[in-house]
Design an enzyme around this catalytic site. Sequence first.
Site, PDB file in Angstrom:
ATOM      1  N   GLY A  41     -11.671  -2.347  11.110  1.00 53.23           N
ATOM      2  CA  GLY A  41     -10.631  -1.984  10.151  1.00 53.23           C
ATOM      3  C   GLY A  41      -9.256  -2.464  10.592  1.00 53.23           C
ATOM      4  CB  ILE A  93     -10.410  -2.565  15.116  1.00 54.96           C
ATOM      5  CG1 ILE A  93     -11.021  -1.230  15.557  1.00 54.96           C
ATOM      6  CG2 ILE A  93     -11.041  -3.720  15.878  1.00 54.96           C
ATOM      7  CD1 ILE A  93     -10.854  -0.921  17.047  1.00 54.96           C
ATOM      8  CD  GLN A 148       3.764  -5.681   3.206  1.00 55.00           C
ATOM      9  OE1 GLN A 148       4.649  -4.827   3.330  1.00 55.00           O
ATOM     10  NE2 GLN A 148       2.478  -5.375   3.331  1.00 55.00           N
ATOM     11  CD  GLN A 207       3.115  -5.087  10.325  1.00 57.25           C
ATOM     12  OE1 GLN A 207       3.933  -4.171  10.260  1.00 57.25           O
ATOM     13  NE2 GLN A 207       2.392  -5.331  11.401  1.00 57.25           N
ATOM     14  CB  CYS A 212      -0.949   0.008   1.185  1.00 56.05           C
ATOM     15  SG  CYS A 212      -0.121  -0.113   2.786  1.00 56.05           S
ATOM     16  CG  ASN A 213       2.530   2.909   3.012  1.00 55.10           C
ATOM     17  OD1 ASN A 213       1.635   3.680   2.687  1.00 55.10           O
ATOM     18  ND2 ASN A 213       2.649   2.444   4.237  1.00 55.10           N
ATOM     19  NE  ARG A 214       8.369   0.249   0.885  1.00 52.80           N
ATOM     20  CZ  ARG A 214       9.227   1.272   1.067  1.00 52.80           C
ATOM     21  NH1 ARG A 214      10.061   1.609   0.103  1.00 52.80           N
ATOM     22  NH2 ARG A 214       9.243   1.927   2.207  1.00 52.80           N
ATOM     23  N   GLY A 274     -15.576  -1.384  15.568  1.00 54.71           N
ATOM     24  CA  GLY A 274     -14.965  -1.222  14.261  1.00 54.71           C
ATOM     25  C   GLY A 274     -14.294  -2.514  13.858  1.00 54.71           C
TER      26      GLY A 274
END
Length: 436
Positions: free
Chosen positions: A189, A192, A118, A114, A50-52, A187
């Site tokens: 997401g 949570i 990945q 994480q 999601c970030n790279r 929640g």
Amino acid sequence: MTLLALGINHRTASVAVREQVAFTPAQLEHALEQLRGLPHISEAAVLSTCNRTELYCVTDAAGERTVLEWLSRFHDLSIDELTRCAYHYLDNDAARHLMRVAVGLDSMVLGEPQILGQLKDAYQHARQMQGLGGELERLFQHTFAVAKQVRTETGIGKNPVSVAYAAVSMASRIFDDFGRARALLIGAGETIELVARHLHEAGVRKLIVANRTRERAEQVSSRLGGQAITLSEIPAALEEADIVISSTASPLPILGKGMVESALKKRRHRPVFMVDIAVPRDIEPEVGELADVFLYTVDDLEEVIEENRRHRQVAADQAESLIEHGVGSWQHERRIRNGGELIREYRHHGEALRDASRDQALERLARGEDPAEVVERLAHQLTNRLLHQPTQAIRDAASHEHHALLDAAPRLLLPAKPAFEQPAPKANRHKDNTPA
């Protein structure tokens, strides 16, 4: 060949651009196949989160532009826009970047673990698609070894800096025995999910997850042996909850003062710890006025986060040092391998010249030519063939004033001169006057 790392990340591109450049799991196989098939590319791997989005390739001098143009075509994105937010690293810098990514030094959350998982997934995908050769295979294996060393020898992962962890950390200061505490999470997401995981790791076994849809709540709670409910069931669950942590996207508060006050009466005023991570807030600020409620917002967690961030920064400095050592050892091994490959190529060239000269000599002997003349011609021919290329290279270097090459030539081409022999010690010319 050159090692290339090319990509975009959260520092260089907006979310909108990162979404366009990201590879879905369904696209990844096709993307690797295309990338590996490009001219100038001999090895390739793709890391997409999601970030790279990053491409690691073994290529020649023209490969960087080739990869950039391919990425633009694959995602139908303007190459000018992509160029503005893309970064690239070559050889040692590419290896250093990969190692920093692996240990979380290039992540939005410093030291987050994480990304290593990945990266290992990206490595396995590339292997399955036969995108890895010796160069990238060795680099990834070396990177994983360095990441393990950093995780073992530094505290880079021991002080989490997420909002989720900070909420759990603050709760642990209030409850002496987490094993007896009951938690209500509102929640379902990512935040949570992290809160639920941290609470479970801390010893909380009674978890209730409330969400607008029960199915999504079950996805979070079932992994940890918890219970799933809908938002309408919160009032009943609130009566049993010692810990309440909420993070939804609701535009209006979910917990009001009246609902909490009613639950406290049924709890006989046993205290409740509440953390409202949501923006806008899920819990009315007036709830904090109740005598038996400890209510904190995301702003209150900043102190915990900042303290842990300072601890991680010290570990990050130690990690940078270990990475520099890792890059140096990778570079040293790479130089040795490159030298070995050059030696093998040179020996293969010499053996090919030898075989050709030998075959010609045998043919002449079979025709009955004089053996002495055949041997003489063999020696002369083989010498000329072996010396032709080095001789021509020296002449070219001299004509173009390539002094570095000329300085290296004697060490590469000429035998080392023997050291001067030390003169033997002179015999003692004085008569031995020792009495017999």
